[in-house]
Design a protein around this motif. Sequence first.
Motif, PDB file in Angstrom:
ATOM      1  N   LEU A  73       0.844  -1.189   0.000  1.00 23.91           N
ATOM      2  CA  LEU A  73       0.000   0.000   0.000  1.00 23.91           C
ATOM      3  C   LEU A  73       0.882   1.243   0.000  1.00 23.91           C
ATOM      4  N   PHE A  74       0.708   2.093  -1.002  1.00 24.57           N
ATOM      5  CA  PHE A  74       1.464   3.339  -1.092  1.00 24.57           C
ATOM      6  C   PHE A  74       0.510   4.482  -0.759  1.00 24.57           C
ATOM      7  N   CYS A  75       0.871   5.289   0.238  1.00 18.54           N
ATOM      8  CA  CYS A  75      -0.052   6.281   0.780  1.00 18.54           C
ATOM      9  C   CYS A  75       0.671   7.592   1.061  1.00 18.54           C
ATOM     10  N   PHE A  76      -0.101   8.556   1.582  1.00 21.38           N
ATOM     11  CA  PHE A  76       0.494   9.771   2.129  1.00 21.38           C
ATOM     12  C   PHE A  76      -0.410  10.294   3.236  1.00 21.38           C
ATOM     13  N   THR A  77       0.163  11.107   4.133  1.00 24.65           N
ATOM     14  CA  THR A  77      -0.609  11.651   5.241  1.00 24.65           C
ATOM     15  C   THR A  77      -1.479  12.801   4.748  1.00 24.65           C
ATOM     16  N   LYS A  78      -2.671  12.902   5.309  1.00 29.44           N
ATOM     17  CA  LYS A  78      -3.593  13.971   4.914  1.00 29.44           C
ATOM     18  C   LYS A  78      -3.063  15.344   5.312  1.00 29.44           C
ATOM     19  N   SER A  79      -2.437  15.404   6.472  1.00 31.64           N
ATOM     20  CA  SER A  79      -2.029  16.705   7.014  1.00 31.64           C
ATOM     21  C   SER A  79      -0.827  17.302   6.305  1.00 31.64           C
ATOM     22  N   ALA A  80       0.222  16.482   6.044  1.00 29.17           N
ATOM     23  CA  ALA A  80       1.478  17.038   5.526  1.00 29.17           C
ATOM     24  C   ALA A  80       1.889  16.486   4.173  1.00 29.17           C
ATOM     25  N   LYS A  81       1.093  15.575   3.607  1.00 34.10           N
ATOM     26  CA  LYS A  81       1.433  14.938   2.320  1.00 34.10           C
ATOM     27  C   LYS A  81       2.723  14.128   2.409  1.00 34.10           C
ATOM     28  N   GLN A  82       3.017  13.607   3.602  1.00 37.94           N
ATOM     29  CA  GLN A  82       4.215  12.798   3.822  1.00 37.94           C
ATOM     30  C   GLN A  82       4.040  11.418   3.201  1.00 37.94           C
ATOM     31  N   PRO A  83       5.043  10.919   2.442  1.00 39.86           N
ATOM     32  CA  PRO A  83       4.910   9.580   1.838  1.00 39.86           C
ATOM     33  C   PRO A  83       4.904   8.484   2.895  1.00 39.86           C
ATOM     34  N   VAL A  84       4.049   7.486   2.677  1.00 37.99           N
ATOM     35  CA  VAL A  84       3.906   6.374   3.626  1.00 37.99           C
ATOM     36  C   VAL A  84       3.842   5.069   2.843  1.00 37.99           C
ATOM     37  N   ILE A  85       4.603   4.091   3.306  1.00 37.46           N
ATOM     38  CA  ILE A  85       4.583   2.750   2.713  1.00 37.46           C
ATOM     39  C   ILE A  85       4.094   1.765   3.773  1.00 37.46           C
ATOM     40  N   ILE A  86       3.093   0.966   3.424  1.00 37.06           N
ATOM     41  CA  ILE A  86       2.559  -0.041   4.354  1.00 37.06           C
ATOM     42  C   ILE A  86       2.802  -1.428   3.775  1.00 37.06           C
ATOM     43  N   GLU A  87       3.449  -2.272   4.571  1.00 40.04           N
ATOM     44  CA  GLU A  87       3.668  -3.668   4.187  1.00 40.04           C
ATOM     45  C   GLU A  87       2.768  -4.558   5.045  1.00 40.04           C
ATOM     46  N   GLN A 111      10.218   8.905  -7.006  1.00 36.87           N
ATOM     47  CA  GLN A 111       9.293   9.930  -6.511  1.00 36.87           C
ATOM     48  C   GLN A 111       7.984   9.980  -7.314  1.00 36.87           C
ATOM     49  N   PRO A 112       7.241   8.854  -7.330  1.00 40.05           N
ATOM     50  CA  PRO A 112       5.957   8.843  -8.058  1.00 40.05           C
ATOM     51  C   PRO A 112       4.915   9.722  -7.380  1.00 40.05           C
ATOM     52  N   PHE A 113       3.943  10.204  -8.155  1.00 36.01           N
ATOM     53  CA  PHE A 113       2.847  11.035  -7.654  1.00 36.01           C
ATOM     54  C   PHE A 113       3.373  12.278  -6.918  1.00 36.01           C
ATOM     55  N   SER A 114       4.440  12.858  -7.442  1.00 34.72           N
ATOM     56  CA  SER A 114       5.079  14.002  -6.772  1.00 34.72           C
ATOM     57  C   SER A 114       4.181  15.233  -6.737  1.00 34.72           C
ATOM     58  N   ASP A 115       3.134  15.249  -7.555  1.00 37.64           N
ATOM     59  CA  ASP A 115       2.217  16.397  -7.547  1.00 37.64           C
ATOM     60  C   ASP A 115       1.321  16.405  -6.310  1.00 37.64           C
ATOM     61  N   ILE A 116       1.210  15.246  -5.625  1.00 39.44           N
ATOM     62  CA  ILE A 116       0.354  15.188  -4.435  1.00 39.44           C
ATOM     63  C   ILE A 116       1.108  14.737  -3.188  1.00 39.44           C
ATOM     64  N   ILE A 117       2.412  14.417  -3.317  1.00 41.38           N
ATOM     65  CA  ILE A 117       3.210  13.927  -2.193  1.00 41.38           C
ATOM     66  C   ILE A 117       4.433  14.804  -2.013  1.00 41.38           C
ATOM     67  N   ASP A 118       4.760  15.128  -0.768  1.00 43.43           N
ATOM     68  CA  ASP A 118       5.902  15.981  -0.440  1.00 43.43           C
ATOM     69  C   ASP A 118       7.115  15.119  -0.097  1.00 43.43           C
ATOM     70  N   TYR A 119       8.047  14.973  -1.044  1.00 46.06           N
ATOM     71  CA  TYR A 119       9.217  14.122  -0.832  1.00 46.06           C
ATOM     72  C   TYR A 119      10.334  14.817  -0.059  1.00 46.06           C
ATOM     73  N   SER A 120      10.116  16.046   0.375  1.00 46.82           N
ATOM     74  CA  SER A 120      11.083  16.669   1.272  1.00 46.82           C
ATOM     75  C   SER A 120      10.942  16.133   2.688  1.00 46.82           C
ATOM     76  N   LEU A 121       9.836  15.450   2.939  1.00 48.02           N
ATOM     77  CA  LEU A 121       9.591  14.835   4.245  1.00 48.02           C
ATOM     78  C   LEU A 121      10.072  13.387   4.231  1.00 48.02           C
ATOM     79  N   PRO A 122      10.466  12.839   5.386  1.00 50.42           N
ATOM     80  CA  PRO A 122      10.928  11.447   5.434  1.00 50.42           C
ATOM     81  C   PRO A 122       9.809  10.471   5.095  1.00 50.42           C
TER      82      PRO A 122
END
Length: 315
Positions: A73-87, A111-122
């Motif tokens: 599951l590839f996700c991001f946080t609603k608040s900060a658009k932080q990338p999240v990976i769930i195994e 860096q897929p979906f960079s228009d909606i995800i902030d990759y400056s965050l861990p």
Amino acid sequence: MPYLKAKNLTVSSKRLNDELEKVNPYLIYIGGKINFQSELHLEDYIEDNFKKIFPDLVLVKRQHNIKMQRCDLFCFTKSAKQPVIIELKNEEDRGLVSQLTRYRKAILQEQPFSDIIDYSLPVKLIAVVPAFHEDNYTDKEASKFEDDICFYEFAIKMHKNSAKFKICNQTYDIPYPILGLPDSQTSSELSQRSLSIFIINFISYLPLESRPDFTALRTLLMAQPKVKEMVSSTYRKVLYATGEGENHKKLAEITNTSKGVILFLWLPTKVKTNIKIPVARFGFVLAKDNNPFSEKSIVEWLVYTKTTIRSEDVV
């Protein structure tokens, strides 16, 4: 023998088959515990209930392929658009941390979906499993990404006649039937729930008197973990096994010929685990003169993958 794949179906039959697999997941009771029958069923459940279980996340894609890696599951946080990976794992796994960190590297490179995800965050890494091996904690402590790795343990509990999914001190309904519960009568409705197009065709070739006992036996076989059902291209044979291809381990094989229906039941034997050889198996061939699926059926032959059978081989 050649077994059917989805490509052998017509477009409409394939669509129906996919719908049946999607809408008919189930749980199994084995070893005193209730589990999802496969990791696929676990993934289906999490995806269907994602907004309730992870209200602070947005699911972007399931089974995202990137640089020879596949994120559940590839996700991001609603608040900060932080990338999240769930195994997700349906059972204990010792290699979770290394798997997640490989996904992390691949995601940061592309860096897929960079228009909606902030990759400056861990990248936040989450593992969801029923139990964590001690090695998982050791690997996490040794990882420089330790602060970004989260372990979520889930459990499946019985409540009255239904199952509940518990994670992070929250409980959610699982509207799936449970196969293999002791002291419960297998109903024909439950037996019919997860029939694929392949197996429906197989049943259509069976004698009418054998069909109810076959569906009951099938339910017991499918109530084992990781069991797959494979039907021959002639719809005259069906195999129940764990794994696929040359490495599969048979549980049962049913052959339906003009001379009658024969059931093979394959049982494991002890083998050395430090050498890569096929697991020795022996099995019972039930007499075809009567209904081989009946509790009153008679063992006609004993077959074995080696030339002799030693009593210490039997488990």
